[in-house]
Design a protein around this motif. Sequence first.
Motif, PDB file in Angstrom:
ATOM      1  N   PHE A  44     -28.476  -8.992 -16.778  1.00 37.54           N
ATOM      2  CA  PHE A  44     -29.390  -8.146 -17.543  1.00 37.54           C
ATOM      3  C   PHE A  44     -28.906  -8.004 -18.978  1.00 37.54           C
ATOM      4  CE2 PHE A  44     -31.376  -4.340 -19.045  1.00 37.54           C
ATOM      5  CZ  PHE A  44     -32.539  -4.180 -18.315  1.00 37.54           C
ATOM      6  N   SER A  45     -29.638  -8.594 -19.914  1.00 42.15           N
ATOM      7  CA  SER A  45     -29.315  -8.421 -21.323  1.00 42.15           C
ATOM      8  C   SER A  45     -29.802  -7.056 -21.797  1.00 42.15           C
ATOM      9  CB  SER A  45     -29.959  -9.519 -22.168  1.00 42.15           C
ATOM     10  OG  SER A  45     -29.786  -9.237 -23.549  1.00 42.15           O
ATOM     11  N   LEU A  46     -28.903  -6.292 -22.389  1.00 41.96           N
ATOM     12  CA  LEU A  46     -29.260  -4.980 -22.924  1.00 41.96           C
ATOM     13  C   LEU A  46     -29.715  -5.058 -24.376  1.00 41.96           C
ATOM     14  CD1 LEU A  46     -26.342  -2.884 -21.387  1.00 41.96           C
ATOM     15  CD2 LEU A  46     -28.773  -2.624 -20.851  1.00 41.96           C
ATOM     16  N   ASP A  47     -29.942  -6.260 -24.875  1.00 38.71           N
ATOM     17  CA  ASP A  47     -30.262  -6.447 -26.296  1.00 38.71           C
ATOM     18  C   ASP A  47     -31.759  -6.545 -26.580  1.00 38.71           C
ATOM     19  OD1 ASP A  47     -27.534  -6.489 -26.831  1.00 38.71           O
ATOM     20  OD2 ASP A  47     -27.412  -8.671 -26.580  1.00 38.71           O
ATOM     21  N   LEU A  48     -32.597  -6.356 -25.565  1.00 39.16           N
ATOM     22  CA  LEU A  48     -34.027  -6.572 -25.762  1.00 39.16           C
ATOM     23  C   LEU A  48     -34.761  -5.337 -26.258  1.00 39.16           C
ATOM     24  CD1 LEU A  48     -33.155  -8.969 -23.923  1.00 39.16           C
ATOM     25  CD2 LEU A  48     -35.457  -8.922 -22.975  1.00 39.16           C
ATOM     26  N   GLY A  49     -34.111  -4.169 -26.208  1.00 36.56           N
ATOM     27  CA  GLY A  49     -34.769  -2.955 -26.658  1.00 36.56           C
ATOM     28  C   GLY A  49     -34.060  -1.716 -26.168  1.00 36.56           C
ATOM     29  N   ALA A  50     -34.474  -0.566 -26.701  1.00 37.80           N
ATOM     30  CA  ALA A  50     -33.801   0.691 -26.384  1.00 37.80           C
ATOM     31  C   ALA A  50     -34.034   1.147 -24.955  1.00 37.80           C
ATOM     32  CB  ALA A  50     -34.270   1.785 -27.355  1.00 37.80           C
ATOM     33  N   ASP A  61     -33.176   2.137  -8.469  1.00 37.29           N
ATOM     34  CA  ASP A  61     -33.907   2.904  -7.458  1.00 37.29           C
ATOM     35  C   ASP A  61     -34.596   1.998  -6.451  1.00 37.29           C
ATOM     36  OD1 ASP A  61     -33.212   5.362  -8.489  1.00 37.29           O
ATOM     37  OD2 ASP A  61     -34.993   5.520  -9.752  1.00 37.29           O
ATOM     38  N   ARG A  62     -34.871   0.748  -6.850  1.00 34.69           N
ATOM     39  CA  ARG A  62     -35.631  -0.159  -5.999  1.00 34.69           C
ATOM     40  C   ARG A  62     -34.784  -1.215  -5.316  1.00 34.69           C
ATOM     41  NH1 ARG A  62     -41.247  -1.294  -9.203  1.00 34.69           N
ATOM     42  NH2 ARG A  62     -41.532   0.763 -10.095  1.00 34.69           N
ATOM     43  N   SER A  63     -33.589  -1.449  -5.798  1.00 36.18           N
ATOM     44  CA  SER A  63     -32.795  -2.565  -5.302  1.00 36.18           C
ATOM     45  C   SER A  63     -31.315  -2.219  -5.306  1.00 36.18           C
ATOM     46  CB  SER A  63     -33.030  -3.813  -6.165  1.00 36.18           C
ATOM     47  OG  SER A  63     -32.164  -4.870  -5.793  1.00 36.18           O
ATOM     48  N   ALA A  64     -30.604  -2.752  -4.307  1.00 35.20           N
ATOM     49  CA  ALA A  64     -29.156  -2.581  -4.252  1.00 35.20           C
ATOM     50  C   ALA A  64     -28.418  -3.767  -4.853  1.00 35.20           C
ATOM     51  CB  ALA A  64     -28.713  -2.392  -2.797  1.00 35.20           C
ATOM     52  N   ALA A  65     -29.162  -4.730  -5.408  1.00 35.65           N
ATOM     53  CA  ALA A  65     -28.529  -5.917  -5.989  1.00 35.65           C
ATOM     54  C   ALA A  65     -27.615  -5.516  -7.146  1.00 35.65           C
ATOM     55  CB  ALA A  65     -29.592  -6.899  -6.480  1.00 35.65           C
ATOM     56  N   PRO A  66     -26.436  -6.122  -7.253  1.00 38.30           N
ATOM     57  CA  PRO A  66     -25.539  -5.798  -8.377  1.00 38.30           C
ATOM     58  C   PRO A  66     -26.138  -6.215  -9.711  1.00 38.30           C
ATOM     59  CG  PRO A  66     -24.705  -7.677  -7.135  1.00 38.30           C
ATOM     60  CD  PRO A  66     -25.849  -7.121  -6.345  1.00 38.30           C
ATOM     61  N   VAL A  67     -25.798  -5.475 -10.755  1.00 37.18           N
ATOM     62  CA  VAL A  67     -26.316  -5.727 -12.102  1.00 37.18           C
ATOM     63  C   VAL A  67     -25.145  -6.070 -13.019  1.00 37.18           C
ATOM     64  CG1 VAL A  67     -27.559  -4.784 -14.081  1.00 37.18           C
ATOM     65  CG2 VAL A  67     -28.246  -4.149 -11.755  1.00 37.18           C
ATOM     66  N   LEU A  68     -25.194  -7.275 -13.590  1.00 40.88           N
ATOM     67  CA  LEU A  68     -24.207  -7.699 -14.591  1.00 40.88           C
ATOM     68  C   LEU A  68     -24.876  -7.607 -15.954  1.00 40.88           C
ATOM     69  CD1 LEU A  68     -21.635  -8.952 -15.684  1.00 40.88           C
ATOM     70  CD2 LEU A  68     -22.459 -11.201 -14.925  1.00 40.88           C
ATOM     71  N   ALA A  69     -24.467  -6.608 -16.745  1.00 44.54           N
ATOM     72  CA  ALA A  69     -25.053  -6.404 -18.065  1.00 44.54           C
ATOM     73  C   ALA A  69     -24.347  -7.270 -19.098  1.00 44.54           C
ATOM     74  CB  ALA A  69     -24.958  -4.935 -18.463  1.00 44.54           C
ATOM     75  N   THR A  70     -25.135  -7.810 -20.028  1.00 41.98           N
ATOM     76  CA  THR A  70     -24.579  -8.525 -21.168  1.00 41.98           C
ATOM     77  C   THR A  70     -25.132  -7.895 -22.438  1.00 41.98           C
ATOM     78  OG1 THR A  70     -26.361 -10.176 -21.252  1.00 41.98           O
ATOM     79  CG2 THR A  70     -24.468 -10.662 -19.838  1.00 41.98           C
ATOM     80  N   SER A  71     -24.319  -7.917 -23.497  1.00 40.52           N
ATOM     81  CA  SER A  71     -24.760  -7.298 -24.742  1.00 40.52           C
ATOM     82  C   SER A  71     -23.905  -7.782 -25.899  1.00 40.52           C
ATOM     83  CB  SER A  71     -24.671  -5.777 -24.648  1.00 40.52           C
ATOM     84  OG  SER A  71     -24.985  -5.158 -25.883  1.00 40.52           O
ATOM     85  N   ARG A  72     -24.509  -7.791 -27.082  1.00 36.43           N
ATOM     86  CA  ARG A  72     -23.745  -8.104 -28.283  1.00 36.43           C
ATOM     87  C   ARG A  72     -22.883  -6.930 -28.721  1.00 36.43           C
ATOM     88  NH1 ARG A  72     -28.660 -10.809 -29.264  1.00 36.43           N
ATOM     89  NH2 ARG A  72     -29.581  -8.928 -30.153  1.00 36.43           N
ATOM     90  N   SER A  73     -23.138  -5.745 -28.162  1.00 34.88           N
ATOM     91  CA  SER A  73     -22.397  -4.555 -28.570  1.00 34.88           C
ATOM     92  C   SER A  73     -21.112  -4.406 -27.754  1.00 34.88           C
ATOM     93  CB  SER A  73     -23.248  -3.300 -28.381  1.00 34.88           C
ATOM     94  OG  SER A  73     -22.484  -2.143 -28.653  1.00 34.88           O
ATOM     95  N   ALA A  74     -20.004  -4.218 -28.464  1.00 35.06           N
ATOM     96  CA  ALA A  74     -18.724  -3.932 -27.818  1.00 35.06           C
ATOM     97  C   ALA A  74     -18.360  -2.460 -27.946  1.00 35.06           C
ATOM     98  CB  ALA A  74     -17.626  -4.798 -28.427  1.00 35.06           C
TER      99      ALA A  74
END
Length: 230
Positions: A44-50, A61-74
């Motif tokens: 999941f890229s967090l760079d697409l919007g606020a 709330d809908r899924s137990a699948a793990p989420v790997l976030a990526t972002s240009r922000s450190a």
Amino acid sequence: MIEDDLVTVESLIPALWDEGYTVSLVTVYGEVLDRGGGARLLIFSLDLGADGPDTVRRFRDRSAAPVLATSRSAELADKLAGFRAGVDDYLVKPYSMEELLMRANALIKRGERLAPPRRLQVGRLALDLGQRQVSWDGSPLEVTPTQFAILHALANTPGEAVSKSRLVDQIWGATPRGQNVIEVHVCELRRRLAALGINVVHTVRGFGYMLSDQVGADRLERVGHHEVTP
């Protein structure tokens, strides 16, 4: 996977294919909620919007699948916002493909060990969370995605009252919605079930709703300080 950077997509998708993954790509946050229900992992890229963190909450709330976030922000604040929203890992761009694949594989293995039940059962009503299907006594029921989300939210705490505001928040997140919206959807859901002789969604007066097959049609019950009506 949600990502709108074509350079990233063109390098990442072949690498995932080489690891044996089947990849579904979306480029706007809304599509994650429509198409991501059966995913084993969400990159999941967090760079697409606020509204990225809010979309993660709604997906969680809908899924137990793990989420790997990526972002240009450190920035620490952005990382904390992601973890508070429900991401399982956070990787700063640009990243090495080897590291992303290592983290993705680790999340999937951990998810398989800790995965919650893929099926919820409340009396004769069953919800298949993977296929997002509802059945009654083993026979499938036709419900809309929103109606499934309502049943899912109520089935997490069967026999307990869930407030209208909590249902609105779980289903639509921060998107502005009045409580009358949930009332309309619940009314249509109950009408659909009643046509099949099913009476499991009950109104908790002045509060919200609950899911139970123990409330008879000819009586009132009480949950806390609230009356429950069939």
